[in-house]
Scaffold this active site. Structure first.
Site, PDB file in Angstrom:
ATOM      1  CG  HIS A   1      -0.316   4.486   3.852  1.00 24.83           C
ATOM      2  ND1 HIS A   1      -1.049   4.394   5.013  1.00 24.83           N
ATOM      3  CD2 HIS A   1      -0.021   3.192   3.491  1.00 24.83           C
ATOM      4  CE1 HIS A   1      -1.192   3.114   5.337  1.00 24.83           C
ATOM      5  NE2 HIS A   1      -0.576   2.378   4.431  1.00 24.83           N
TER       6      HIS A   1
ATOM      7  CB  CYS B   1      -0.951   0.000   1.191  1.00 26.38           C
ATOM      8  SG  CYS B   1      -0.172  -0.357   2.780  1.00 26.38           S
TER       9      CYS B   1
END
Length: 369
Positions: free
Chosen positions: A245, A152
């Site tokens: 993120h 990710c």
């Protein structure tokens, strides 16, 4: 395009839930099979799943029976397109079984990402690497195969790096991540460990980033990948953010680059334009001029959660340039990434005639002739 039936392995987890959310009204794919661990198998999905997303669980999905995570567990015909949201250890055992059964396994797991003949793909970055799947033994024997999407934190990063690598070359990279708790799944990180805190360790995360960036930005050379010739150093941290993120990046180029040239590289990066893929963002890399952006709360849903947002571009006193990149970790970084891979496979004909080995196809064509 004709709608195709698909199945989801690990359907009750957080990534499995994202798959269901993104596939619910998808024009090309229809959920026909849900599978999970033994503790969920036999229950309806509504009973087995603790739904955690911000859209309602579709009623017809809630009423579906969850089946075991094995090919022979399918009651009726097993869908030949399988989205896999499994832990690495489980994926290592189960995903080959589905590939051997003639399925296209489109995996979010790390289990096979660095295997030489398994494509690790972000379509805007390296769609040509999908040619590797034709070299897999499963493909030759049953018509099935495994395709993976990256970690990710690597996905948002390589989207920002790809246009820079193409124009200037990358010699070195230093990245520090601030990763959302949803990346740890559910129930994830205990509240007393993360609230008011930063955890400067995520198991195997730094190693994954450093390896995967090299494969993603590498070049296809016959039947193998020539890894990117660059040094990559990563620091990975878990922070008290729900989704999104954030990564602070410093990069050293092989060719001198100006600010204007870097911004132009991002702005002009539209490799999937004209392919009309339902999940693809119009602009995969968006630059924000504001001095305090990107931020997870404000920017994670750009491009319906599929775009990578960059900001704070400035010169670096140690390398050449530095910037901040943000991406949605469970959409672009997980289920959405796999779904986009499936759309590219569909568009290129690699989801046709699954379950039929190439030799069998040739024999069938000869009979028809």
């Amino acid at each position: 395009m004709e709608r195709r039936k698909v199945g989801i392995l690990g359907a009750t987890g957080m990534v499995g839930q994202r798959f269901i959310q993104l596939l619910s009204n998808h024009p090309w794919f229809e959920i026909a099979w849900l599978a999970a661990s033994d503790r969920s198998a036999g229950k309806t999905y509504g009973e087995a799943c603790k739904w955690k997303l911000d859209t309602p669980l579709p009623r017809h999905i809630a009423a579906m029976t969850v089946e075991p995570n094995v090919p022979e567990g399918a009651k009726g015909e097993l869908p030949k397109i399988i989205f896999a949201a499994l832990d690495a250890d489980i994926a290592r055992e189960l995903e080959p079984k589905f590939a051997a059964a003639g399925c296209a396994v489109i995996s979010n797991s790390s289990a096979f990402r660095m295997v030489a003949d398994v494509p690790l793909v972000v379509p805007e970055v390296n769609a040509d690497h999908l040619a590797l799947l034709e070299t897999q033994q499963w493909r030759k024997q049953s018509g099935g195969y495994i395709v993976t999407n990256p970690n990710c934190s690597a996905i948002g990063l390589v989207l920002a790096l790809k246009p820079l690598e193409e124009r200037f070359g990358i010699e070195g990279l230093f990245v520090t991540t601030m990763q959302a708790v949803s990346g740890a799944g559910y129930p994830g990180v205990a509240s007393l460990d993360i609230l008011g805190n930063v955890v400067p360790f995520i198991k195997n995360e730094e190693e994954k980033m450093q390896e995967e960036v090299g494969k993603l930005l590498g070049s296809l050379n016959g039947g193998s990948i020539k890894m990117l010739n660059a040094k990559v150093s990563a620091h990975c941290n878990r922070v008290a953010v729900e989704d999104g993120h954030t990564e602070c990046v410093s990069v050293k180029f092989r060719k001198k680059a100006s600010r204007e040239e870097i911004l132009a590289a991002w702005r002009e990066f539209t490799p999937l334009a004209g392919q009309h893929l339902p999940t693809a963002p119009d602009q995969p890399v968006e630059f924000d001029e504001a001095e305090d952006r990107p931020q997870p709360r404000l920017d994670r849903m750009r491009g319906r959660g599929m775009a990578s947002t960059v900001g704070r571009l400035r010169e670096c006193s140690l390398l050449d340039w530095k910037f901040v990149v943000l991406s949605h970790n469970t959409i672009r970084g997980a289920a959405g990434a796999a779904l986009l891979n499936a759309e590219v496979l569909a568009r290129t004909g690699k989801l046709d005639k699954l379950g039929i080995a190439p030799a069998a196809k040739s024999e069938r064509q000869a009979v028809l002739a």
